[in-house]
Design an enzyme around this catalytic site. Structure first.
Site, PDB file in Angstrom:
ATOM      1  N   GLN A 255      27.667  30.337  10.920  1.00  0.00           N
ATOM      2  CA  GLN A 255      28.740  29.964  11.092  1.00  0.00           C
ATOM      3  C   GLN A 255      29.363  31.523  11.448  1.00  0.00           C
ATOM      4  O   GLN A 255      30.254  31.967  11.928  1.00  0.00           O
ATOM      5  CB  GLN A 255      29.458  28.801   9.187  1.00  0.00           C
ATOM      6  N   HIS A 258      29.270  33.891  15.177  1.00  0.00           N
ATOM      7  CA  HIS A 258      30.189  33.156  16.053  1.00  0.00           C
ATOM      8  C   HIS A 258      31.306  34.478  16.028  1.00  0.00           C
ATOM      9  O   HIS A 258      31.385  34.976  17.032  1.00  0.00           O
ATOM     10  CB  HIS A 258      31.241  32.331  15.511  1.00  0.00           C
ATOM     11  N   HIS A 323      33.941  21.845  10.550  1.00  0.00           N
ATOM     12  CA  HIS A 323      32.362  21.200  10.416  1.00  0.00           C
ATOM     13  C   HIS A 323      32.315  21.718   8.662  1.00  0.00           C
ATOM     14  O   HIS A 323      32.679  21.871   8.176  1.00  0.00           O
ATOM     15  CB  HIS A 323      31.197  22.353  11.098  1.00  0.00           C
ATOM     16  N   ASP A 356      26.540  20.572  17.233  1.00  0.00           N
ATOM     17  CA  ASP A 356      26.614  22.414  18.347  1.00  0.00           C
ATOM     18  C   ASP A 356      26.311  22.001  19.419  1.00  0.00           C
ATOM     19  O   ASP A 356      26.081  22.573  20.818  1.00  0.00           O
ATOM     20  CB  ASP A 356      26.556  23.903  17.632  1.00  0.00           C
ATOM     21  N   HIS A 415      70.518  -3.860  28.628  1.00  0.00           N
ATOM     22  CA  HIS A 415      69.356  -4.349  28.596  1.00  0.00           C
ATOM     23  C   HIS A 415      69.252  -6.237  28.689  1.00  0.00           C
ATOM     24  O   HIS A 415      68.274  -6.897  28.870  1.00  0.00           O
ATOM     25  CB  HIS A 415      68.312  -3.653  27.440  1.00  0.00           C
TER      26      HIS A 415
END
Length: 428
Positions: A255, A258, A323, A356, A415
């Site tokens: 992670q 990234h 995650h 992923d 209506h």
């Protein structure tokens, strides 16, 4: 890595808070680019490609010749991996097909739903430091299954004016209709408004940097739907003393690489796990090509020691991670208590990387705490549910008077009359 031991519950809000940044100046820049693209179309897009992506383009669309050339530039081994991943993603998302059924709510009153595909969707695929061809599969595969008539993809070209060949191969495998060499804010604007080359779409999907996210949010106010609000990617690992610390360290680092704004969060019941994970992270970090990025991310990471696993899962739910990895002995029991998470990975062997790329689940997920209210991308993301109802004379008798009374109580006489004329027609 920031270590917090046995925090009080009143401190949890601060612990799970994401960094906030002032985007006012960014929003002004994004708004100016979008307005220019709306007015000048292709000409503006090409200008911003030159300014931001440093490439002078004659044509925005990827040609058939470029598609064919890409096939020669991607190894057969990688093509096979892409095909395998696509097959799994397709299989999982096909299982999500909606089957509506007719329900008679009252005698003579029948209601049902039908799933209808969004006709035109736009997919944004980042280039940058990591060309995400896997995201092509994640976004285009369910779009194809849903029956979207036009699937438009935008991705930034390299300085040579070409798109990463793996992105083009993945687009072919997943069934993308049209591909354009456009990145950043200009890509979002082109798909939101339409240009001479790029069709206007009805919904835009895909991750991106803060400028892309700001552009998506701005165009969503008036012009086009988007998949979800999003921020930097994140992972939360819940681990007990039965975990494999090498696996946990690898998950945190996967992670961390990234980007420097990624979020890394570990919750554990064990002092030893914290010590051992830190050592394992240090060993593994030295071997990574993206070491500098991961190192900066880890400086802002959080390791939390809690008293028991019940407290751990409650803290995770408060964090609402994109995650969530459960590396505990009783992971299935904990999984039943997960309330807020984008995608959950169970046991020692289910790494985030599996989701992923190739397990079949979708990796386009809510971040920044949005998992409290949003789902990740799935088949429903590409469809609308249209409701139908059919009334017979018996149906009018069943609910007609109730409709009249309710409309009258709301002082909506027209209506009421729409039902009244039908009741009278039946009586005569």
């Amino acid at each position: 890595m920031n270590i917090i031991k046995y925090p009080e519950r009143e401190d949890w809000t601060k612990i799970v808070e994401r960094p906030h940044m002032d985007v006012s100046q960014l929003n002004d820049t994004v708004a100016a680019v979008l307005a220019d693209i709306r007015q000048r179309g292709d000409e503006a897009v090409k200008g911003y490609e030159l300014k931001f992506d440093h490439v002078d383009l004659n044509e925005l669309a990827v040609s058939d010749a470029e598609m064919q050339a890409a096939e020669q530039l991607v190894s057969q081994e990688l093509k096979d991996a892409i095909v395998l991943a696509h097959a799994n993603i397709k299989k999982f998302h096909e299982s999500q097909r909606f089957k509506g059924k007719q329900v008679e709510t009252q005698p003579g009153v029948v209601c049902w739903q039908k799933a209808v595909a969004i006709e035109k969707v736009g997919l944004y695929i980042p280039g940058g430091t990591a060309p995400l061809f896997s995201t092509v599969l994640m976004l285009a595969t369910p779009a194809k299954i849903a029956g979207c008539r036009e699937i438009v993809l935008c991705t930034p070209p390299g300085r040579d004016g070409k798109v990463n060949p793996a992105i083009l191969v993945a687009a072919r495998v997943a069934g993308v209709s049209k591909i354009f060499k456009i990145g950043g804010v200009q890509a979002i604007g082109a798909m939101a408004y339409g240009t001479e080359s790029v069709p206007k779409v009805y919904k835009i999907f895909g991750p991106g940097n803060q400028f892309v996210m700001a552009a998506k949010q701005q165009v969503s106010l008036h012009d086009v739907a988007i998949d979800m609000p999003a921020g930097p990617s994140e992972v939360c690992v819940v681990a007990d003393d039965t975990c494999n610390v090498e696996f946990v360290a690898a998950d945190l680092l996967s992670q961390a690489e990234h980007g420097i704004d990624s979020q890394v969060f570990l919750i554990t019941t064990s002092h030893k796990v914290i010590d051992d994970v830190q050592q394992a992270v240090s060993r593994q970090l030295d071997l990574l090509p993206r070491k500098e990025i991961a190192q900066k991310t880890l400086e802002n990471s959080t390791l939390v020691l809690v008293s028991n696993l019940q407290e751990a899962i409650e803290l995770s739910n408060a964090y609402a991670p994109e995650h969530l990895i459960l590396q505990t002995e009783n992971y299935m029991e904990l999984a039943e208590q997960v309330v807020n998470a984008g995608s959950v990975f169970l046991g020692q062997y289910a790494c985030e990387s599996a989701g992923d790329y190739a397990s079949g689940t979708n990796h386009t997920l809510p971040t920044h705490g949005y998992a409290t209210a949003y789902s990740g991308v799935n088949l429903d993301s590409y469809q609308r549910k249209v409701t139908f109802q059919h009334l017979t004379e018996e149906g009018v008798r069943s609910i007609g008077h109730a409709v009249e009374l309710m409309a009258e109580a709301e002082q909506l006489d027209a209506h009421k009359n729409a039902m009244t004329v039908r009741i009278h027609a039946i009586k005569h």
